[in-house]
Motif scaffolding. Structure first.
Motif, PDB file in Angstrom:
ATOM      1  N   GLY A  67      -7.242  14.665 -10.417  1.00 27.55           N
ATOM      2  CA  GLY A  67      -6.575  13.440 -10.036  1.00 27.55           C
ATOM      3  C   GLY A  67      -6.430  13.560  -8.630  1.00 27.55           C
ATOM      4  N   MET A  68      -6.486  12.492  -7.844  1.00 29.68           N
ATOM      5  CA  MET A  68      -6.595  12.479  -6.326  1.00 29.68           C
ATOM      6  C   MET A  68      -5.537  11.581  -5.728  1.00 29.68           C
ATOM      7  SD  MET A  68     -10.241  11.101  -5.432  1.00 29.68           S
ATOM      8  CE  MET A  68     -10.348  11.350  -3.709  1.00 29.68           C
ATOM      9  N   SER A  69      -5.093  11.713  -4.512  1.00 33.06           N
ATOM     10  CA  SER A  69      -4.601  10.900  -3.750  1.00 33.06           C
ATOM     11  C   SER A  69      -5.302  10.296  -2.570  1.00 33.06           C
ATOM     12  CB  SER A  69      -3.233  11.563  -3.364  1.00 33.06           C
ATOM     13  OG  SER A  69      -2.333  10.720  -2.677  1.00 33.06           O
ATOM     14  N   ILE A  70      -5.124   9.177  -2.430  1.00 34.81           N
ATOM     15  CA  ILE A  70      -5.875   8.340  -1.095  1.00 34.81           C
ATOM     16  C   ILE A  70      -4.860   7.722  -0.575  1.00 34.81           C
ATOM     17  CG2 ILE A  70      -8.138   8.422  -2.343  1.00 34.81           C
ATOM     18  CD1 ILE A  70      -7.868   5.519  -2.726  1.00 34.81           C
ATOM     19  N   PRO A  71      -5.023   7.397   1.036  1.00 35.62           N
ATOM     20  CA  PRO A  71      -4.155   6.635   1.782  1.00 35.62           C
ATOM     21  C   PRO A  71      -4.052   5.218   1.408  1.00 35.62           C
ATOM     22  CG  PRO A  71      -5.543   8.166   3.255  1.00 35.62           C
ATOM     23  CD  PRO A  71      -6.116   8.339   1.747  1.00 35.62           C
ATOM     24  N   ALA A  72      -3.131   4.568   0.974  1.00 35.43           N
ATOM     25  CA  ALA A  72      -3.039   3.243   0.701  1.00 35.43           C
ATOM     26  C   ALA A  72      -2.214   2.415   1.466  1.00 35.43           C
ATOM     27  CB  ALA A  72      -2.218   3.233  -0.757  1.00 35.43           C
ATOM     28  N   GLY A  73      -1.429   3.025   2.425  1.00 31.69           N
ATOM     29  CA  GLY A  73      -0.520   1.900   3.312  1.00 31.69           C
ATOM     30  C   GLY A  73       0.550   2.537   3.939  1.00 31.69           C
ATOM     31  N   PRO A  87       3.145   7.209   5.710  1.00 28.62           N
ATOM     32  CA  PRO A  87       1.927   6.879   4.874  1.00 28.62           C
ATOM     33  C   PRO A  87       2.363   7.078   3.281  1.00 28.62           C
ATOM     34  CG  PRO A  87       1.783   9.064   5.808  1.00 28.62           C
ATOM     35  CD  PRO A  87       3.011   8.490   6.531  1.00 28.62           C
ATOM     36  N   ALA A  88       1.911   6.326   2.391  1.00 24.32           N
ATOM     37  CA  ALA A  88       2.041   6.590   1.004  1.00 24.32           C
ATOM     38  C   ALA A  88       0.645   6.417   0.239  1.00 24.32           C
ATOM     39  CB  ALA A  88       2.974   5.467   0.596  1.00 24.32           C
ATOM     40  N   GLY A  89       0.424   7.354  -0.442  1.00 26.78           N
ATOM     41  CA  GLY A  89      -0.783   7.534  -1.317  1.00 26.78           C
ATOM     42  C   GLY A  89      -0.822   6.864  -2.545  1.00 26.78           C
ATOM     43  N   LEU A  90      -2.086   6.519  -2.910  1.00 22.33           N
ATOM     44  CA  LEU A  90      -2.371   5.747  -4.350  1.00 22.33           C
ATOM     45  C   LEU A  90      -3.003   7.079  -5.162  1.00 22.33           C
ATOM     46  CD1 LEU A  90      -2.981   3.391  -6.377  1.00 22.33           C
ATOM     47  CD2 LEU A  90      -5.311   3.679  -5.431  1.00 22.33           C
ATOM     48  N   GLN A  91      -2.441   7.174  -6.406  1.00 24.01           N
ATOM     49  CA  GLN A  91      -3.011   8.385  -7.229  1.00 24.01           C
ATOM     50  C   GLN A  91      -3.903   7.578  -8.073  1.00 24.01           C
ATOM     51  OE1 GLN A  91      -1.694  12.389  -9.781  1.00 24.01           O
ATOM     52  NE2 GLN A  91      -0.268  10.710  -9.659  1.00 24.01           N
ATOM     53  N   VAL A 102     -13.598  -0.534   2.201  1.00 21.41           N
ATOM     54  CA  VAL A 102     -12.820  -2.131   2.647  1.00 21.41           C
ATOM     55  C   VAL A 102     -11.356  -1.960   3.076  1.00 21.41           C
ATOM     56  CG1 VAL A 102     -14.107  -3.311   0.801  1.00 21.41           C
ATOM     57  CG2 VAL A 102     -12.090  -2.115   0.122  1.00 21.41           C
ATOM     58  N   THR A 103     -10.934  -1.005   3.365  1.00 24.44           N
ATOM     59  CA  THR A 103      -9.811  -0.532   4.044  1.00 24.44           C
ATOM     60  C   THR A 103      -9.812   0.349   5.077  1.00 24.44           C
ATOM     61  OG1 THR A 103      -9.123   1.051   2.412  1.00 24.44           O
ATOM     62  CG2 THR A 103      -8.363  -0.938   1.812  1.00 24.44           C
ATOM     63  N   ASP A 104      -8.970   0.502   5.951  1.00 19.19           N
ATOM     64  CA  ASP A 104      -8.693   1.617   7.058  1.00 19.19           C
ATOM     65  C   ASP A 104      -7.415   2.403   7.201  1.00 19.19           C
ATOM     66  OD1 ASP A 104      -7.337  -0.315   8.175  1.00 19.19           O
ATOM     67  OD2 ASP A 104      -8.314  -0.612  10.018  1.00 19.19           O
ATOM     68  N   TRP A 105      -6.993   2.452   6.026  1.00 21.10           N
ATOM     69  CA  TRP A 105      -5.378   3.276   6.083  1.00 21.10           C
ATOM     70  C   TRP A 105      -6.154   4.663   6.321  1.00 21.10           C
ATOM     71  CZ3 TRP A 105      -2.080  -0.025   6.683  1.00 21.10           C
ATOM     72  CH2 TRP A 105      -2.119  -1.247   5.608  1.00 21.10           C
TER      73      TRP A 105
END
Lengths: 95, 484
Positions: B435-441, B447-451, B472-475
């Motif tokens: 599983g991973m978490s990436i910056p989403a906003g 900040p909050a991450g998308l898993q 396509v994002t710069d979070w």
């Protein structure tokens, strides 16, 4: 079931943990809260379920019984709390 | 210099635009400036870092340098580092100088990377806020009144404040992903068995897994390339070839099937986090992915199951800390029992003691079937849920954590409230999935991450999915103002 003071003392003894008399009520409360959380497992029937010991159901590997480590007694004992003549010292066990 | 990706740093080093000694000194200076405030590092290994950097520079001169040679990084203080204090953030190991290197440490050193120091963490990795550390809490660089998450909170804060370009973490119930979410990082917990556990101080052996923490997916892939692989010294290490995790980063997401588990979007999820995740999912649709709702019906069993399995295994693993061969020993023990009890009573903090006691109780005579065996059965149900879902979808997405970073001290009096911080991450550990978490906003500046969860050994796909989103994002490029 709920753990009381004597249960906490018994568990601490089994775990070889010295805990302050004054903190026992706090531990009892926290441990009971955790056990209440854990009890939620009983909501599902698992009679027919095989327990999962390993995520990939892997088996223990076997290997040849050969020497793979060198003697590092001095290095290992250099971080020991108390040693003497190559042995670890603890309080006297046998009278 | 500290805002560059690992690939950019690698290019600068290979082109001779900067030396490894200069780069290492730059990060050491940043640590000197900011660590007093953030408390991200327990130990800074300045002298050996500069020596490793000088050795790296020699490799550049000899043309023997690799992709990551000379780039600084930090290790979570759970990895044994030969000749360097390895404390696991516990008083118990405050004076423990590891006599050997963990496999992960060995592999990263062999890649030529430079170790800046050892990062702070929750004691023995037990916590979700980094507040159980013997060395004091770590502060979140996005708001220093708030926690960075845990247990890999020091690694997370160090990267978020750009005191290190990348770091190692470990994840038993969310300890890489949850701090990555709270600190705006890209963090990956690999499939159980992918990365060697040798020399990584054991908490819950059937759940523990090491992984990379970085600023973006490409950096995480580069680090995972180095960390992964079979190790005969870890009995649960998986004999399987390591792909090049950067090879598929640029694959299109056209036709990717994303599953959204409805159980991850219910009560307990903060509305501002839900909104961030919704927007992120729409971005994936624009990239050509299809989205469908799925169900992981046994999700609510994850935390109860975990708080049997993890404490049971920790009570067994931590029995080695007995004050005899290494670690803290009490003064003037009157007999052997007194030595064990007081050394352990003094050496461990409250949360560690609570978990040891729960585990001891769950494993004690007469209770094994009701607790540990029952939990192992629930674990099977949780794992089966995922396998069923992966028949219909390629990856599963949802929030990493139910909220953004909470205030220091907010949950320290209520262990059960703290445990809920890992509600969306724990079940992947129980199933052994990556599983991973990436910056989403961001919500209110936090900040909050998308898993993103994948099937076994699907790390390359997770990294591809993350990388495409980051095109396509710069979070992931956002850095807290005070640390730019």
């Amino acid at each position: 079931m709920s753990l009381d003071k004597s249960d906490v003392e018994k568990i601490a003894h089994l775990a070889r943990l010295a805990i302050d008399e004054s903190t026992i009520p706090d531990y009892a409360r926290d441990l009971n809260n955790i056990l209440t959380l854990v009890e939620q497992m009983s909501a599902v029937n698992t009679d027919a379920v095989t327990p999962m010991a390993h995520p990939l159901d892997a088996h223990q590997r076997l290997r040849e019984d050969v020497v793979s480590e060198t003697d590092q007694r001095e290095l290992f004992q250099s971080i020991a709390p108390k040693t003497d003549a190559g042995v670890y010292l603890v309080p006297q066990v046998i009278e | 210099m500290h805002n560059k990706t690992l690939s950019e740093l690698s290019a600068l080093l290979h082109n001779g635009d900067i030396t490894s000694v200069e780069l290492t000194q730059h990060f050491l200076n940043r640590i000197k400036t900011h660590n007093g405030n953030l408390n991200a590092f327990i130990s800074v290994t300045e002298e050996s870092a500069l020596a490793q950097a000088a050795a790296a520079d020699k490799q550049f001169a000899d043309k023997t340098a690799g992709k990551l040679t000379g780039i600084p990084m930090a290790h979570k203080d759970i990895f044994c580092t030969k000749g360097v204090r390895t404390s696991c953030a516990s008083k118990m190991l405050d004076k423990f100088i590891a006599p050997y290197d963990a496999t992960v440490v060995e592999k990263i050193a062999a890649s030529g990377m430079v170790m800046l120091g050892k990062t702070n963490m929750d004691e023995f990795a037990m916590g979700s806020s980094n507040e159980t550390s013997f060395y004091g809490p770590v502060k979140n660089p996005w708001d220093t009144d708030r926690v960075p998450g845990g247990s890999s909170g020091g690694s997370a804060a160090a990267i978020a404040a750009r005191l290190a370009p990348a770091a190692t973490g470990t994840d038993t119930g969310g300890s890489i992903r949850q701090p990555s979410s709270l600190c705006n990082l890209t963090g990956l917990k690999p499939t159980y068995g992918r990365v060697s556990r040798y020399g990584m101080i054991a908490f819950a052996s059937s759940l523990d897994q090491a992984g990379p923490m970085a600023a973006n997916a490409e950096d995480a892939a580069l680090l995972l390339n180095v960390m992964s692989g079979f190790d005969e010294r870890d009995s649960t290490s998986v004999e399987r070839d390591v792909p090049d995790y950067t090879a598929n980063l640029n694959d299109s997401l056209q036709g990717l099937r994303i599953g959204l588990p409805k159980e991850y979007f219910g009560e307990g999820l903060a509305p501002e986090v839900a909104e961030i995740i919704d927007v992120a999912i729409k971005e994936f649709e624009k990239l050509g992915a299809t989205v469908k709702e799925i169900s992981l019906p046994n999700t609510s069993l994850a935390i109860p199951t975990y708080y049997v399995v993890a404490p049971a295994e920790c009570s067994s693993n931590l029995s080695r800390m007995d004050g005899v061969r290494f670690g803290h020993r009490c003064d003037d023990p009157k007999d052997l029992l007194d030595l064990y009890q007081r050394s352990r009573g003094e050496g461990f903090g409250d949360e560690v003691k609570r978990r040891i006691m729960i585990g001891t109780y769950a494993l004690s005579a007469g209770y094994y079937d009701a607790y540990y065996l029952k939990a192992q059965k629930c674990r099977r149900l949780i794992s089966d849920d995922f396998q069923q879902a992966f028949e219909e979808v390629d990856v599963i997405m949802g929030p990493t954590a139910p909220t953004t970073a909470f205030k220091l001290g907010d949950k320290t009096d209520d262990p059960v409230a703290m445990y809920l911080a890992d509600i969306y991450t724990i079940n992947t550990n129980l199933a052994g999935l990556p599983g991973m978490s990436i910056p989403a906003g961001f919500a209110n500046g936090l900040p909050a991450g998308l898993q993103i969860i994948g099937n076994y050994f699907d790390e390359a796909r997770l990294l591809n999915v993350a990388h495409q989103y980051q095109q396509v994002t710069d979070w992931h490029k956002q850095i807290p103002t005070a640390f730019q």
